[in-house]
Design an enzyme around this catalytic site. Structure first.
Site, PDB file in Angstrom:
ATOM      1  N   ASP A 165      -2.548   6.203  -3.500  1.00 19.50           N
ATOM      2  CA  ASP A 165      -1.385   5.654  -2.937  1.00 19.50           C
ATOM      3  C   ASP A 165      -0.901   4.456  -3.848  1.00 19.50           C
ATOM      4  O   ASP A 165      -1.377   4.327  -4.867  1.00 19.50           O
ATOM      5  CB  ASP A 165      -1.604   5.201  -1.422  1.00 19.50           C
ATOM      6  CG  ASP A 165      -2.788   4.154  -1.289  1.00 19.50           C
ATOM      7  OD1 ASP A 165      -3.544   3.847  -2.412  1.00 19.50           O
ATOM      8  OD2 ASP A 165      -2.748   3.333  -0.514  1.00 19.50           O
ATOM      9  N   SER A 188       0.765  -1.190   0.031  1.00 20.13           N
ATOM     10  CA  SER A 188      -0.027   0.033  -0.011  1.00 20.13           C
ATOM     11  C   SER A 188       0.965   1.062  -0.159  1.00 20.13           C
ATOM     12  O   SER A 188       1.592   1.431  -0.888  1.00 20.13           O
ATOM     13  CB  SER A 188      -1.026  -0.005   1.319  1.00 20.13           C
ATOM     14  OG  SER A 188      -1.906   0.926   1.195  1.00 20.13           O
TER      15      SER A 188
END
Length: 446
Positions: free
Chosen positions: A241, A102
Site C-alpha cells: 500500500d 497509508s
C-alpha cells in the site's frame, strides 16, 4: 478523555481541512518535540513521508515545529513506514514521524509518530502531546534552535535491513516476481531489494507524481497486479500500500491471497522451525474463523484483538508473540520490526516458496475460509448502535449464529460508517443476518 487529534493510527484527514493543515502539523511538531526533550543530549527526530504532493507542505511545517523547540531533524524523503521505525532505533533518534495516509487517496494525509524504541506511541504519550498542542509553545532560545538535514543513504539502509530478514542460505534466483508499489513510499526500495536477492522483477506502481498514490494500484486495487502476473507468467505477485506497511499476495493464477492465509503460513513455518513464540498468532476480530480453526488443528492458538495494528502489537508485546497481523495485510513480525512491514513479510513468503518448491497457489492455500461478509453503513451523526431496535436485531443474530459463526459490529475509527461483519458455515444465513442488521442501522441513522 476524548481525543481531538489522534485516531487509531495517528492523525489523519483530508489535506488543508482540520486537523490536516500546515498549522496543526507545525503545532504537532512543537508539542511532540517538547514532549520528547528529555535529558541534556542534542535531540533528534527522523521524518519520512510517502509520495503525496501534500507531503512537502506537511514536512516543512513539521520541520518548523520541531526545530523551533530545539530538536534537530533528519529528513529521509519517501520511505516506507517501517523504514522510519527502523531508522529511529538505528540512528538513536528520540522520535520518528511518518507523513502518510497509508492506503487512502492522495488528497488525504496523516502523521504517525514513533517513540525512541521504534514503536508507535502509547495512548498516554498521545494524550500528553494533545495537551501540549493547545498550550503555549515551549520555544527554544535562538542559539538552541534545531537544524534540519537530509540523509541520502536512508534507502540503502532500509534495503539492507529488509534483505537481512531473508534467510542467508537462500536466493530468489529463477523466480519471476511482479511487485506493485502503489506509486507510494516503497517505489524505489522494494523492487531493488527483490532484484538484489536474485529475482526477475516486474515493477508496477513505481512512477509517483504526487497525485497517483494508491490510484488503481497497490494492495487495495490489485486488479492490475493480477493481470500482470498471469500475462507475464510470473511465479507470484506482491502488492504493497501507499506506505508499504501492508501486503497482499497474488498467486501464479492471479488469485488474491489475504493476510489470514499469510499469517497461517508464516505462523506454522515459524512453529516448525522452533521460532514461534507465544504458541500462536495474534490477529483482530476481523480475521476469518477458518484461520482460527486451522491454527487450533496445528496445536496453536489465535489471540484476537480490536481492529487496528496497534492493538495487535500491544497484545503481541504483552503475551510474548512474534507473529501477528490483520486480514487486510498488516503483518507484524517482531523478530524483525516494530510495526507492520509489507516487504519483510513478503520475504518470509518468498523464502517458503523457494524452500518448498510448490507453486504459490498450493503453498498459500492452507485453509478454506469460512463464508464471511462485511458491509458498511454510512451515517451522518448520532450513535445508531445504541438504538434499542438495533441492539435487539444484533442480539437475535448472535443467537442464530451461536456455535456456528461470529458477528462483529463496530464503528470505523477513521470515517462515519458502521461496519457490519458476520461469518459462519452457512453463506446464505450470513448474508441474511448482515442485511438485517444493516437495515436496522440505516433506520436508526435516518
Amino acid at each position: 478523555m476524548t481525543r481531538r487529534f489522534f485516531g487509531t493510527d495517528g492523525i489523519r484527514g483530508r489535506t488543508n481541512d482540520w486537523p490536516m493543515t500546515a498549522e496543526i502539523a507545525m503545532k504537532v511538531g512543537m508539542a511532540a518535540g517538547a514532549h520528547f526533550l528529555r535529558g541534556d543530549h542534542k535531540h533528534r527526530v527522523v521524518i519520512g513521508k510517502d509520495t503525496r504532493v501534500s507531503g512537502y507542505m506537511m514536512e516543512s511545517a513539521l520541520v518548523a515545529g520541531f526545530t523551533s523547540v530545539g530538536m534537530d531533524v533528519v529528513l529521509v524523503g519517501p520511505m516506507p513506514t517501517p523504514a522510519v521505525a527502523m531508522l529511529v532505533r538505528s540512528m538513536r533518534a528520540d522520535l520518528g514521524v511518518m507523513i502518510s495516509a497509508s492506503h487512502n487517496p492522495f488528497a488525504d494525509n496523516g502523521i504517525k509518530l514513533f517513540g525512541p524504541d521504534g514503536y508507535k506511541l502509547s495512548d498516554e504519550d498521545e494524550a500528553a502531546i494533545e495537551a501540549l498542542i493547545d498550550a503555549p509553545a515551549q520555544l527554544a532560545p535562538a542559539a538552541e534552535i534545531g537544524r534540519a538535514r537530509r540523509v541520502e543513504d536512508a534507502r540503502g539502509r532500509y534495503i539492507h535491513f529488509a534483505k537481512s530478514a531473508f534467510p542467508d542460505h537462500l536466493r530468489l534466483d529463477g523466480l519471476k516476481i511482479v511487485v506493485d508499489c502503489a506509486n507510494g513510499a516503497a517505489y524505489a526500495v522494494a523492487p531493488s531489494a527483490l532484484w538484489e536477492l536474485g529475482a526477475e522483477v516486474i515493477a508496477l506502481g513505481v512512477e509517483p507524481n504526487g497525485l497517483n498514490i494508491n490510484r488503481d494500484c497497490g494492495s487495495t486495487a490489485p486488479q492490475t497486479l493480477q493481470e500482470a502476473v498471469v500475462a507475464s507468467g510470473a511465479h507470484i505477485g506482491i502488492a504493497l500500500d501507499g506506505d508499504a506497511d501492508r501486503l497482499i499476495v497474488v498467486d501464479e493464477a492471479g488469485a488474491i491471497i489475504d493476510g489470514d492465509q499469510l499469517m497461517a503460513l508464516i505462523g506454522t513455518s515459524f512453529a516448525r522451525a522452533g521460532r514461534l513464540t507465544g504458541d500462536g498468532v495474534v490477529a483482530t476480530v476481523m480475521s476469518n474463523l477458518g484461520l482460527e480453526r486451522y491454527l487450533n488443528a496445528q496445536g496453536l492458538t489465535l489471540e484476537r484483538t480490536k481492529v487496528g495494528d496497534r492493538y495487535v502489537l500491544e497484545r503481541m508485546r504483552a503475551g510474548g508473540f512474534n507473529v501477528g497481523g490483520e486480514q487486510s495485510g498488516h503483518i507484524i513480525l517482531s523478530d524483525y520490526a516494530t510495526t507492520g512491514d509489507g516487504l519483510v513479510a513478503a520475504l518470509q513468503i518468498l523464502a517458503e516458496l523457494v524452500e518448498s518448491g510448490k507453486p504459490a497457489s498450493e503453498l498459500l492455500r492452507l485453509f478454506e475460509p469460512v463464508p464471511q461478509l462485511l458491509k458498511n453503513v454510512r451515517f451522518k451523526g448520532g450513535k445508531p448502535l445504541e438504538d434499542a431496535n438495533v441492539k435487539a436485531v444484533i442480539a437475535d443474530a448472535e443467537a442464530e449464529l451461536a456455535g456456528k459463526g461470529r458477528l462483529v459490529i463496530r464503528p470505523s475509527g477513521t470515517e462515519p460508517v458502521i461496519r457490519v461483519m458476520a461469518e459462519g458455515d452457512d453463506a446464505a444465513q450470513v448474508e441474511t443476518l448482515v442485511d438485517r442488521i444493516c437495515d436496522a442501522v440505516k433506520a436508526a441513522a435516518a
